[in-house]
Design an enzyme around this catalytic site. Structure first.
Site, PDB file in Angstrom:
ATOM      1  N   ALA A   1     -56.757 105.529  60.815  1.00  0.00           N
ATOM      2  CA  ALA A   1     -57.687 105.155  59.739  1.00  0.00           C
ATOM      3  C   ALA A   1     -57.004 104.144  58.835  1.00  0.00           C
ATOM      4  O   ALA A   1     -55.774 104.037  58.821  1.00  0.00           O
ATOM      5  CB  ALA A   1     -58.109 106.382  58.940  1.00  0.00           C
TER       6      ALA A   1
ATOM      7  N   GLY B   1     -61.755 100.641  61.066  1.00  0.00           N
ATOM      8  CA  GLY B   1     -62.214  99.366  61.624  1.00  0.00           C
ATOM      9  C   GLY B   1     -61.272  98.209  61.392  1.00  0.00           C
ATOM     10  O   GLY B   1     -61.576  97.084  61.774  1.00  0.00           O
TER      11      GLY B   1
ATOM     12  N   GLY C   1     -58.792  97.621  62.977  1.00  0.00           N
ATOM     13  CA  GLY C   1     -58.474  97.118  64.325  1.00  0.00           C
ATOM     14  C   GLY C   1     -59.700  96.615  65.070  1.00  0.00           C
ATOM     15  O   GLY C   1     -59.595  96.209  66.235  1.00  0.00           O
TER      16      GLY C   1
ATOM     17  N   GLU D   1     -65.525 103.659  67.953  1.00  0.00           N
ATOM     18  CA  GLU D   1     -64.823 104.780  67.310  1.00  0.00           C
ATOM     19  C   GLU D   1     -65.822 105.740  66.669  1.00  0.00           C
ATOM     20  O   GLU D   1     -65.666 106.957  66.753  1.00  0.00           O
ATOM     21  CB  GLU D   1     -63.840 104.258  66.257  1.00  0.00           C
TER      22      GLU D   1
HETATM   23  C1  5RP Z   1     -59.368 100.435  64.509  1.00  0.00           C
HETATM   24  C2  5RP Z   1     -59.119 101.436  63.473  1.00  0.00           C
HETATM   25  C3  5RP Z   1     -57.714 101.929  63.327  1.00  0.00           C
HETATM   26  O1  5RP Z   1     -57.680 103.268  63.627  1.00  0.00           O
HETATM   27  C4  5RP Z   1     -57.254 101.677  61.929  1.00  0.00           C
HETATM   28  O2  5RP Z   1     -57.370 100.280  61.662  1.00  0.00           O
HETATM   29  C5  5RP Z   1     -55.814 102.121  61.713  1.00  0.00           C
HETATM   30  O3  5RP Z   1     -54.980 101.389  62.543  1.00  0.00           O
HETATM   31  P1  5RP Z   1     -53.411 101.457  62.462  1.00  0.00           P
HETATM   32  O4  5RP Z   1     -52.998 102.799  62.967  1.00  0.00           O
HETATM   33  O5  5RP Z   1     -52.955 100.306  63.325  1.00  0.00           O
HETATM   34  O6  5RP Z   1     -53.027 101.237  61.014  1.00  0.00           O
HETATM   35  O7  5RP Z   1     -59.979 101.887  62.766  1.00  0.00           O
HETATM   36  O8  5RP Z   1     -60.687  99.991  64.469  1.00  0.00           O
END
Ligand code: 5RP
Length: 226
Positions: free
Chosen positions: A86, A98, A100, A106
């Site tokens: 998250a 989001g 990523g 998701e």
């Molecule tokens: C992807 C996401 C990821 O889970 C969120 O961005 C966290 O990523 P990270 O573990 O690289 O910090 O929601 O859509």
């Protein structure tokens, strides 16, 4: 003290213990989930058997390389757990996701899941959502109209996401608007308002979806909320 990457590795590795033999689970996306996948790959080599629904092409590709067995969301009834990252989690376990770019799949996978387990480093735990720009997935057609409507909801700045100087395209061929609300007072009503805008596909607000947040800290401590 552990570095940011070491903390992600700690929580990602720790969360692998929740994957039970012969279970059907969801696997999230991101740099924390990367470490979860690495640990699950090792456990598969040692005899762990499970089937996973991936939330992105990225997770599918890496997971396959690591020997994880995948299926599609259409081919399962329900997932026992999903483990995902998250961008922000508040004390009520409401989330922004989001970062990523995988928010749509998701959220669909989370909605098919009994228990959504979030893995994150301590910087993601916030008192109020909104400092992290809220990702909103939109249809490419007429996206500037959508941007105008979102501005009308009080959003201070909206940025069309790019990668390598090109507009970022999601796995589902849409765009992402990163929306700087700064403080989100009522995440549920904002989510509903965004969904009422024609052209919005999905938002990064995950309301009443997470069961648990597992947070890692620089001293190596792992805290499970609640
Ligand atoms: C992807 C996401 C990821 O889970 C969120 O961005 C966290 O990523 P990270 O573990 O690289 O910090 O929601 O859509």
């Amino acid at each position: 003290m552990h570095s940011a990457e070491e903390i992600k590795k700690l929580v990602g590795t720790y969360a692998a213990q929740f994957v039970q033999q012969d279970s059907v689970i969801g696997l999230g996306t991101g740099s924390t989930v990367y470490w979860l996948l690495q640990e699950l790959g090792s456990r598969v080599k040692q005899g762990l058997r499970f089937t996973a629904v991936p939330t992105s092409a990225q997770t599918l590709t890496l997971g396959k390389e690591l020997g994880i067995n995948f299926t599609e969301l259409n081919d399962v009834d329900e997932l026992s757990i999903t483990i995902d990252g998250a961008d922000e989690a508040d004390p009520q376990l409401q989330l922004i996701k989001g970062g990523g770019g995988a928010l749509l799949q998701e959220k669909m996978v989370a909605a098919a899941t009994k228990q959504l387990i979030i893995i994150a480093d301590h910087t993601k735990i916030v008192e109020q959502l909104g400092t992290f720009p809220l990702p909103v997935e939109v249809i490419p057609f007429g996206w500037k109209q959508v941007q105008k409507h979102i501005t009308g909801l009080g959003c201070e700045k909206i940025v069309l996401r790019t990668r390598n100087n090109q507009t970022y395209i999601t796995d589902n061929h849409n765009y992402i608007l990163d929306c700087y609300f700064n403080k989100i007072e009522n995440a549920a009503s904002l989510n509903a308002a965004l969904h009422s805008i024609p052209g919005v596909v999905e938002t990064g607000l995950f309301i009443n979806m997470a069961s648990t947040v597992i947070a890692g800290y620089p001293d190596g401590k792992i805290v499970t909320i609640p």
